[in-house]
Design a protein around this motif. Structure first.
Motif: not given
Length: 145
Positions: A32-39, A83-90, A45-52, A11-15
């Motif tokens: 729960p998960y969202g921008f704060g728990s991911r970045f 340990r899963v690393r999410l990095s900026k890509d473009g 909350g959790s995040n996709p990388e933690e679940l992966l 629910q909600g837009a973006g961040k």
């Protein structure tokens, strides 16, 4: 064949938005998960990388134990951290590294055979195969006892 499922309600837009993750087994129930728990630093909350990471550690550890059994050894204990690393890509992001660390106790297993079984599990567990596009999947394996 086996098929498992999970679902997300967002629910909600973006961040400003947030989601809730649920799994078929109810291991996660509207978690729960969202921008704060991911970045950010939000640990509520959790995040996709933690679940992966959890899924990959679980799959690899099971494959390792099965590999030991197939080779004639019984696994006493096996503990894996992923340990899963999410990095900026473009303009987006990419998962560019997964590090697996295994600590295991397997009676009668020598170091050389232990490393072979662990490497085979890393290469051939279903999640490693599914994640083949990740540029780096490393394994550090420690035989204990």
């Amino acid at each position: 064949m086996s098929e498992k499922k999970a679902n997300v309600q967002w629910q909600g837009a973006g961040k400003e938005g947030s989601g809730k993750i649920s799994t078929e087994t109810q291991a996660l129930q509207a978690y729960p998960y969202g921008f704060g728990s991911r970045f950010g630093d939000d640990r509520t909350g959790s995040n996709p990388e933690e679940l992966l990471a959890a899924a990959h550690a679980a799959c690899f550890t099971m494959a390792f134990s099965f590999g030991c059994k197939e080779a004639g050894y019984d696994t006493k204990t096996a503990r894996t951290e992923a340990r899963v690393r999410l990095s900026k890509d473009g303009d987006g992001f990419v998962i560019d590294r997964i590090e697996l660390t295994l600590h295991a106790s397997v009676e009668g297993l020598d170091t050389k055979r232990f490393e072979e079984i662990a490497q085979d599990a890393k290469t051939n567990c279903p999640l490693s195969k599914a994640l083949a596009s990740v540029p780096e999947i490393s394994l550090e394996a420690h035989l204990e006892g």
